[in-house]
Design a protein around this motif. Sequence first.
Motif, PDB file in Angstrom:
ATOM      1  N   ARG A   1       3.970  19.516 -47.934  1.00  0.00           N
ATOM      2  CA  ARG A   1       3.680  18.295 -48.690  1.00  0.00           C
ATOM      3  C   ARG A   1       4.888  17.859 -49.516  1.00  0.00           C
ATOM      4  O   ARG A   1       5.262  16.695 -49.530  1.00  0.00           O
ATOM      5  CB  ARG A   1       2.464  18.491 -49.595  1.00  0.00           C
ATOM      6  CG  ARG A   1       2.030  17.175 -50.250  1.00  0.00           C
ATOM      7  CD  ARG A   1       0.834  17.350 -51.114  1.00  0.00           C
ATOM      8  NE  ARG A   1       1.321  17.838 -52.408  1.00  0.00           N
ATOM      9  CZ  ARG A   1       0.535  18.299 -53.365  1.00  0.00           C
ATOM     10  NH1 ARG A   1      -0.754  18.379 -53.170  1.00  0.00           N
ATOM     11  NH2 ARG A   1       1.037  18.695 -54.498  1.00  0.00           N
ATOM     12  N   LEU A   2       5.536  18.818 -50.184  1.00  0.00           N
ATOM     13  CA  LEU A   2       6.728  18.501 -50.964  1.00  0.00           C
ATOM     14  C   LEU A   2       7.842  17.957 -50.079  1.00  0.00           C
ATOM     15  O   LEU A   2       8.512  16.984 -50.432  1.00  0.00           O
ATOM     16  CB  LEU A   2       7.214  19.745 -51.705  1.00  0.00           C
ATOM     17  CG  LEU A   2       6.563  20.020 -53.046  1.00  0.00           C
ATOM     18  CD1 LEU A   2       6.803  21.468 -53.463  1.00  0.00           C
ATOM     19  CD2 LEU A   2       7.109  19.080 -54.091  1.00  0.00           C
ATOM     20  N   CYS A   3       8.039  18.571 -48.938  1.00  0.00           N
ATOM     21  CA  CYS A   3       9.072  18.131 -48.004  1.00  0.00           C
ATOM     22  C   CYS A   3       8.798  16.698 -47.561  1.00  0.00           C
ATOM     23  O   CYS A   3       9.693  15.843 -47.581  1.00  0.00           O
ATOM     24  CB  CYS A   3       9.128  19.071 -46.808  1.00  0.00           C
ATOM     25  SG  CYS A   3      10.399  18.624 -45.618  1.00  0.00           S
ATOM     26  N   ARG A   4       7.584  16.429 -47.167  1.00  0.00           N
ATOM     27  CA  ARG A   4       7.205  15.081 -46.739  1.00  0.00           C
ATOM     28  C   ARG A   4       7.439  14.079 -47.858  1.00  0.00           C
ATOM     29  O   ARG A   4       8.014  13.011 -47.654  1.00  0.00           O
ATOM     30  CB  ARG A   4       5.734  15.060 -46.318  1.00  0.00           C
ATOM     31  CG  ARG A   4       5.255  13.676 -45.874  1.00  0.00           C
ATOM     32  CD  ARG A   4       3.753  13.533 -45.918  1.00  0.00           C
ATOM     33  NE  ARG A   4       3.306  13.669 -47.306  1.00  0.00           N
ATOM     34  CZ  ARG A   4       2.132  14.195 -47.657  1.00  0.00           C
ATOM     35  NH1 ARG A   4       1.314  14.673 -46.754  1.00  0.00           N
ATOM     36  NH2 ARG A   4       1.791  14.268 -48.918  1.00  0.00           N
ATOM     37  N   ASP A   5       7.024  14.428 -49.062  1.00  0.00           N
ATOM     38  CA  ASP A   5       7.131  13.495 -50.171  1.00  0.00           C
ATOM     39  C   ASP A   5       8.579  13.245 -50.594  1.00  0.00           C
ATOM     40  O   ASP A   5       8.940  12.126 -50.935  1.00  0.00           O
ATOM     41  CB  ASP A   5       6.290  13.967 -51.352  1.00  0.00           C
ATOM     42  CG  ASP A   5       4.797  13.874 -51.052  1.00  0.00           C
ATOM     43  OD1 ASP A   5       4.415  13.242 -50.039  1.00  0.00           O
ATOM     44  OD2 ASP A   5       4.010  14.441 -51.823  1.00  0.00           O
ATOM     45  N   ILE A   6       9.413  14.278 -50.562  1.00  0.00           N
ATOM     46  CA  ILE A   6      10.813  14.043 -50.914  1.00  0.00           C
ATOM     47  C   ILE A   6      11.506  13.220 -49.831  1.00  0.00           C
ATOM     48  O   ILE A   6      12.304  12.323 -50.128  1.00  0.00           O
ATOM     49  CB  ILE A   6      11.588  15.340 -51.231  1.00  0.00           C
ATOM     50  CG1 ILE A   6      12.901  14.977 -51.940  1.00  0.00           C
ATOM     51  CG2 ILE A   6      11.861  16.163 -49.997  1.00  0.00           C
ATOM     52  CD1 ILE A   6      13.627  16.145 -52.548  1.00  0.00           C
TER      53      ILE A   6
ATOM     54  N   CYS B   1      21.584  11.466 -50.166  1.00  0.00           N
ATOM     55  CA  CYS B   1      21.770  12.776 -50.779  1.00  0.00           C
ATOM     56  C   CYS B   1      22.890  13.534 -50.089  1.00  0.00           C
ATOM     57  O   CYS B   1      23.343  14.543 -50.591  1.00  0.00           O
ATOM     58  CB  CYS B   1      20.474  13.580 -50.745  1.00  0.00           C
ATOM     59  SG  CYS B   1      19.239  12.879 -51.841  1.00  0.00           S
ATOM     60  N   GLY B   2      23.329  13.039 -48.934  1.00  0.00           N
ATOM     61  CA  GLY B   2      24.427  13.676 -48.213  1.00  0.00           C
ATOM     62  C   GLY B   2      24.110  15.117 -47.894  1.00  0.00           C
ATOM     63  O   GLY B   2      23.005  15.596 -48.105  1.00  0.00           O
TER      64      GLY B   2
ATOM     65  N   MET C   1      15.479   9.728 -45.240  1.00  0.00           N
ATOM     66  CA  MET C   1      16.109  11.022 -45.004  1.00  0.00           C
ATOM     67  C   MET C   1      17.565  10.762 -44.727  1.00  0.00           C
ATOM     68  O   MET C   1      17.902   9.907 -43.943  1.00  0.00           O
ATOM     69  CB  MET C   1      15.406  11.711 -43.852  1.00  0.00           C
ATOM     70  CG  MET C   1      16.178  12.765 -43.150  1.00  0.00           C
ATOM     71  SD  MET C   1      16.139  14.455 -43.706  1.00  0.00           S
ATOM     72  CE  MET C   1      14.636  14.692 -44.493  1.00  0.00           C
ATOM     73  N   SER C   2      18.388  11.470 -45.356  1.00  0.00           N
ATOM     74  CA  SER C   2      19.824  11.349 -45.185  1.00  0.00           C
ATOM     75  C   SER C   2      20.294  12.309 -44.098  1.00  0.00           C
ATOM     76  O   SER C   2      19.990  13.487 -44.146  1.00  0.00           O
ATOM     77  CB  SER C   2      20.506  11.680 -46.510  1.00  0.00           C
ATOM     78  OG  SER C   2      21.867  11.862 -46.327  1.00  0.00           O
TER      79      SER C   2
ATOM     80  N   GLU D   1      13.912   8.073 -48.459  1.00  0.00           N
ATOM     81  CA  GLU D   1      13.936   6.943 -47.526  1.00  0.00           C
ATOM     82  C   GLU D   1      13.544   5.645 -48.235  1.00  0.00           C
ATOM     83  O   GLU D   1      14.210   4.623 -48.086  1.00  0.00           O
ATOM     84  CB  GLU D   1      12.980   7.228 -46.368  1.00  0.00           C
ATOM     85  CG  GLU D   1      13.131   6.299 -45.199  1.00  0.00           C
ATOM     86  CD  GLU D   1      14.466   6.438 -44.492  1.00  0.00           C
ATOM     87  OE1 GLU D   1      14.960   5.410 -43.992  1.00  0.00           O
ATOM     88  OE2 GLU D   1      15.026   7.536 -44.428  1.00  0.00           O
ATOM     89  N   LYS D   2      12.470   5.675 -49.013  1.00  0.00           N
ATOM     90  CA  LYS D   2      11.970   4.495 -49.716  1.00  0.00           C
ATOM     91  C   LYS D   2      13.014   3.932 -50.679  1.00  0.00           C
ATOM     92  O   LYS D   2      13.174   2.722 -50.802  1.00  0.00           O
ATOM     93  CB  LYS D   2      10.693   4.845 -50.484  1.00  0.00           C
ATOM     94  CG  LYS D   2      10.091   3.703 -51.280  1.00  0.00           C
ATOM     95  CD  LYS D   2       8.821   4.143 -51.975  1.00  0.00           C
ATOM     96  CE  LYS D   2       9.131   4.239 -53.442  1.00  0.00           C
ATOM     97  NZ  LYS D   2       8.039   4.695 -54.258  1.00  0.00           N
TER      98      LYS D   2
END
Length: 138
Positions: A110-115, A126-127, A1-2, A120-121
């Motif tokens: 789910r989308l939020c978690r995955d993005i 993404c600033g 997460m940025s 992070e991975k």
Amino acid sequence: MSFREDDFHEDKLMAPCEQAVRDIIPAIKAAIAVLLKEKHGYSITRIARILGVTPTAAQNYLNGKRGGAYLHLLLTIPELRGEVEEAAEAINLLRERGYSVRAASFLLCRLCRDIRYYVEKNKLDCGPVNTGTHSRSR
């Protein structure tokens, strides 16, 4: 997460969900709006109603004024796009059968978690998603 530079200098507790509301959720809504328009031919008014925003905000989602770098990731990374397509399809099926789209709301989490995991991975930066005076999406 940025995170934004200011997030580290302010002395406040911030949950990942607070960051997501500001940056990622608008991108998810924008990606869903794009797919509902492209694949299912939804009007801006219908998209606005589904997303709980004004038609102007829906238009901003569609033309990329909201969502920024995260929107680009959601539409170009195959595994993330697949999840957005699944969410758009679920919303379309619920609407066709006369059900509330609220049942598909869990897909946003789910989308939020995955993005967040993907960013992070892959150590992506993404600033701040939106710049200028309208940096926070509603």
